[in-house]
Scaffold this active site. Structure first.
Site, PDB file in Angstrom:
ATOM      1  N   GLU A 209       0.812  -1.222   0.000  1.00 30.23           N
ATOM      2  CA  GLU A 209       0.000   0.000   0.000  1.00 30.23           C
ATOM      3  C   GLU A 209       0.846   1.272   0.000  1.00 30.23           C
ATOM      4  OE1 GLU A 209      -2.872  -0.555   3.151  1.00 30.23           O
ATOM      5  OE2 GLU A 209      -3.838  -2.214   2.090  1.00 30.23           O
ATOM      6  N   GLU A 326      -4.969  -8.357  -1.773  1.00 30.56           N
ATOM      7  CA  GLU A 326      -5.538  -8.306  -0.426  1.00 30.56           C
ATOM      8  C   GLU A 326      -6.908  -7.661  -0.517  1.00 30.56           C
ATOM      9  OE1 GLU A 326      -3.022  -6.681   2.739  1.00 30.56           O
ATOM     10  OE2 GLU A 326      -4.796  -5.705   3.589  1.00 30.56           O
TER      11      GLU A 326
END
Length: 537
Positions: A209, A326
């Site tokens: 991220e 994810e």
């Protein structure tokens, strides 16, 4: 929930003779007063996309027990550093997939230091510190724990993807991002150790991220592409002489079209898989999660992410595959009795169906265990409802994806794939309606009807006296409670056996010429071996 006998008039065209015949068929039903009808049109002439052979994936994270959200600490001993690897239930749950892809990573992966064979400093665990990014100090992965994990993965037959720390060596830049080249020294040490020990890692992923605006930190696309190419060189050098080379994966972040486009172009052939994350339901504290999950318009909103990424890959000519690396739906550990309860299977299975339509090759669920969105209970390891949804998908839905359209109520979601290791197709139907049962007729589409005469249910040929059946798997919540963590398959509770083994997932056989009954707030997998689909031959 009980079985019932239904009579339906069936029109059969045999030898140009119209025969009206009452057919007696055992159909599993869950009582519901209202009734709606519709048609699932499945075009089996050609696949519209494909997934990897093993599409379903789940994650294991780094969060310590002290990780808390909204006053709830939901991670317990579910971290890669403290998970009980001697649990027979955990082992059986993974082995049932044969194999299950598992992605090792999460927010803290960019704060993990890997112990070396000749350590210069002690290998210290994460320590809670509110002044640090994500509320924890750096933590260390001991080589002894890495050995234990790999022995467990070998025994379970899992396919492993490892997320590497991408923040080593970074310096702050004036625009708020982090710059400077990635210092891959520590990561390269772990990769060498892994290869020397004979541990099989199927993919090395860089960072978590950090793309686009980032979460906690961000890195510009051009720098990230350079770092990814360095990882590719490390992998090439370390695996030189080996027949097997792991995938090189990145960035493991939220989709940002401009950032992703630049990253793909500049990473060139070094990037095997581009991975992105999905938490489209908002924070776990949101009181409207169930309403979002059961709203077809809200579910449709994520299609643009999948289609935009597919289009970028096509336009750049990249051979890179797209993965969801994810996806927990609701961020900050999900919500108890929502993201770990029956209702979440509607969101989860819809995501699997939708993403596969756009050439997503693998979909990793956050998490296998841990937080409030685990496939397994954090304390007991007992499967939550989504575990069984994932297992049925894995066993019934093959890699070839078929165009499917539902004509009727918007509350039915329909997806079809060629059946796995079997003839015909598997159709997935999700009924988001709280009150109405849907009777679904399956149609092969006009394109095929012009070439072949079909009967109801897409059956190509029927011989006089021949019994043609399909296999149905109906999933419902215990007592109709969407927040239940107990799921029923064809009216029977799914639970572990006395030895902690995963139960047999038994279908019911139904006359293939009859409509599929999808009860209110239920899920149906229908394996239709007699459905003629040239793409599946």
């Amino acid at each position: 929930m009980a079985g019932g006998l239904l009579r339906w008039p069936v029109v059969l065209c045999l030898l140009n003779t119209l025969i009206i015949s009452p057919v007696r068929s055992t159909v599993w039903t869950a009582g519901s007063a209202a009734m709606t009808q519709g048609t699932a049109v499945v075009v089996g002439a050609a696949a519209v996309s494909s997934t990897d052979e093993h599409f379903v994936c789940a994650t294991l994270d780094w969060w310590p027990p002290e990780k808390c959200d909204y006053g709830t600490c939901a991670w317990g001993l579910a971290s890669l550093l403290n998970l009980n690897l001697s649990s027979h239930i955990l082992l059986n749950a993974i082995k049932a997939f044969s194999p299950l892809k598992i992605r090792l990573g999460g927010s803290l992966q960019d704060k993990v230091i890997y112990e070396t064979e000749y350590p210069q400093e002690p290998c210290r665990p994460f320590v809670k510190n509110s002044s640090e990014m994500f509320g924890f100090t750096e933590g260390c992965l001991p080589l002894s724990r890495w050995d234990q994990l790999n022995e467990f993965f070998r025994e379970s037959g899992a396919t492993i993807i490892f997320g590497l720390n991408a923040l080593n060596g970074r310096v702050p830049l004036s625009d708020g991002s982090l710059g400077g080249p990635w210092d891959y020294t520590n990561a390269a040490s772990l990769i060498r150790y892994t290869v020397n020990k004979g541990y099989r890692i199927s993919g090395w992923e860089l960072g978590n991220e950090l793309s686009g605006s980032g979460v906690g930190a961000r890195i510009n696309a051009d720098q990230y592409a350079e770092d990814l190419m360095n990882l590719d060189r490390v992998v090439d050098q370390t695996y030189k002489g080996y027949q097997f080379k792991p995938l090189v994966i990145g960035p493991g972040g939220f989709f940002d079209a401009n950032w992703f486009n630049e990253f793909i172009v500049k990473a060139k052939s070094s990037l095997d898989v581009i991975s992105h994350h999905i938490y489209n339901l908002g924070p776990g504290v949101d009181q409207n999660l169930v309403e979002k999950i059961l709203n077809p318009s809200y579910l449709d909103g994520e299609a643009s992410t999948f289609s935009n990424l597919r289009d970028i890959l096509k336009s750049t000519g990249a051979s890179t595959s797209a993965w969801v690396g994810e996806a927990g739906g609701a961020y900050n550990s999900g919500r108890h009795l929502v993201t770990n309860a029956f209702v979440f299977s509607f969101w989860y299975l819809d995501q699997l169906g939708m993403s596969s339509l756009y050439d997503t090759k693998t979909y990793c669920r956050q998490s296998l265990i841990g937080g409030n969105y685990g496939l397994l209970n954090t304390t007991t390891f007992k499967p939550n409802p989504d575990y069984y949804s994932a297992l049925l998908w894995h066993r019934l839905m093959g890699p070839k994806v078929l165009s499917t359209k539902f004509n009727g109520t918007k509350m039915i979601r329909a997806y079809a794939h060629c059946a796995r290791d079997s003839k015909g197709i598997t159709l997935l139907l999700l009924n988001l309606d709280r009150n109405s049962t849907a009777q679904v007729v399956v149609d092969p589409g006009t394109a095929q009807l012009s070439a072949v005469k079909y009967h109801r249910g897409g059956v190509k040929e029927i011989k006089m006296g021949e019994e043609i059946t399909r296999e149905e798997y109906h999933l419902t919540a215990m007592d109709g409670n969407l927040h239940s963590q107990t799921v029923l398959l064809n009216g029977k509770i799914l639970d572990l056996d006395a030895q902690g083994g995963i139960p047999v997932l038994e279908s019911v056989k139904v006359d293939a010429l009859q409509p599929i009954n999808v009860a209110a707030l239920s899920i149906v997998f229908a394996h239709m071996p007699s459905f003629y689909a040239p793409a599946c031959v």
